[in-house]
Design an enzyme around this catalytic site. Sequence first.
Site, PDB file in Angstrom:
ATOM      1  N   SER A   1       0.845  -1.193   0.000  1.00  0.00           N
ATOM      2  CA  SER A   1       0.000   0.000   0.000  1.00  0.00           C
ATOM      3  C   SER A   1       0.880   1.241   0.000  1.00  0.00           C
ATOM      4  CB  SER A   1      -0.908  -0.006   1.221  1.00  0.00           C
ATOM      5  OG  SER A   1      -0.135   0.193   2.380  1.00  0.00           O
ATOM      6  N   LYS A   2       0.208   2.376  -0.009  1.00  0.00           N
ATOM      7  CA  LYS A   2       0.943   3.649  -0.144  1.00  0.00           C
ATOM      8  C   LYS A   2       2.071   3.774   0.863  1.00  0.00           C
ATOM      9  CE  LYS A   2      -3.028   3.130  -0.694  1.00  0.00           C
ATOM     10  NZ  LYS A   2      -3.789   2.232   0.151  1.00  0.00           N
ATOM     11  N   ARG A   3       1.824   3.231   2.052  1.00  0.00           N
ATOM     12  CA  ARG A   3       2.858   3.447   3.068  1.00  0.00           C
ATOM     13  C   ARG A   3       4.115   2.649   2.795  1.00  0.00           C
ATOM     14  NH1 ARG A   3       1.965  -1.105   6.328  1.00  0.00           N
ATOM     15  NH2 ARG A   3      -0.077  -1.606   5.517  1.00  0.00           N
TER      16      ARG A   3
ATOM     17  N   GLY B   1       5.619   3.126   0.150  1.00  0.00           N
ATOM     18  CA  GLY B   1       6.322   3.942  -0.820  1.00  0.00           C
ATOM     19  C   GLY B   1       5.811   3.686  -2.218  1.00  0.00           C
TER      20      GLY B   1
END
Length: 498
Positions: free
Chosen positions: A262-264, A266
Amino acid sequence: MGGPRVSTWEPQDEVTAVSHVRVRFAPSPTGYLHIGGARTALFNWLFARKYGGTFILRIEDTDVERSSPEMIEGIIEGLRWLGLDWDEGPYLQSERLALYRARAEELVASGWAYYCFCDPEELAAKRQRALAEKRTWKYEGTCRRLSAGEVARRIAAGHPRAIRFKVPEEGVTRFTDRVYGEIEVRNESIEDFVLLRSDGYPTYHLSVVVDDADMRISHIIRGADHLSNTPKQVLLYRAFGWEPPVFAHAPLILGPDRQRLSKRHGAMSVTAYRDMGFLPEAMRNFLALLGWSPGDPSREILRTRELIELFSLEGISRANAIFNFEKALWMNAEHLRAMSAAELFPFVRAELEKEGLWREEYGQERREWFLRVVDLLKVRARTLRDFVTSGRPYFSDDFPMDPEAVQKNLRTNSAVKGLLLELADRFERLEPFDLQTTERVLRGLAEERGVKAGVIINAARTALTGSAVTPGIFDVIVAIGRERAVRRLRQVAATLSE
RNA sequence: GCCGCUAUGGUGUAAGUGGUUAACACGCAGGCCUCUCAAGCCUGAGAGUGCGGGUUCAAGCCCCGCUAGCGGCACCA
């Protein structure tokens, strides 16, 4: 390894009973092309290319709320960059709505589906409540038991209606997945799922089955997140009287923390990797190894030709793959090094253009020189970005001086100033100016002055490039050229005290 | 909660139908080479195969149970 794999597998089984391989990548345009989607697209593409099949791009944009044309563009951009060219499409499901509606009505007519007049919000509330109480909840089939007269009455009254599939109340649904083997689910655990929403849009299960059948897809290669839904689709194939295609689910890709990417974590979109300076060639290689292996762990650096040759559904693993960024970088560096300067040329050119460092002459009369510099730099490069950072001193006179390098190589030894000035003088009248002569001059100077050659070499390195880390010094000197080298040596010397 | 899938060093994979000291790659540590760094070469640390049983002369491979992780269970895809 865990359970038994699809037993007695033979290579030709992959294409049994199908004269022509037809596969598809069917993203929903609710986001950019992320790593997982790209991997799935790659698997399909490799499979198609291996068997001379057809690779189809289909956009699953039946969720009007969440889909957007920009996302379609983004996905196409990602596929183009990765070099995954498709042979048919892109087909848009939003342009095929009439087909899904007709098919859904067919199932109602044949008794495999029924109109449902239940209020979606009410059902959602019930489901919500059950979930909160940790209870299992399944649509109770209220409308399944409506009399024909009642159905006719509600239709006449203009009640909004969806179409639900009539899941058999007993028995099991099974299919063979090429990767996960025999999958079996009891029908009672499947609820009467919606095929057509009351707004006339199809749900995923309907559109995917109708399209895969209509497009004569022979193999469905997709993420394992669809594994649990496959029985529903198999049920649909049967209801339509169609033979299901071959299913092959690929494990999901997780972040280093074993959570879904996911976005976290990167960069998730493939274009982010393009922007970081990854080669499409390296990206294909890396992505291919996420959930697939050719069976020989010692051969990991594979060109696309080899990937196509080696790819097989049998090599797809069942355990989730973990995205290892370090390894991706290493792999990119390996490809960078393996590719010739000529192959690298367009990529490096694009990087330089972005930085305003590109000059037309590099592709014309100075092409030879340019390729030599690329060859020098590529050995140490991990990404294409490195060609603009460590390459800057060759393409421009405006480059940064690393303070640490200056301190260490230029300011530690007070003799450096004189040495650099003398070196500049000798270089100025050196003829010819090549690897051998520059080395002879530099080492000769060191010997005369009784200093280690390394002192002059490192001083020159930093004076010429601003850095403490560069290719071999004589390569650097020759690449930069006599005129610029002499000027830089003198300029830097001028900033030093005795 | 129900259904399904998976489980080998930090990471990715090997170990055809059970049979020696569990191999390879990334990463890590050290060394060689050397003008720096990278590459290359050499050496090393790091798992006894999620846990517990069982079958067998023999189990990472087979069976059962458990645990954990992941996925699915929508008028999302």
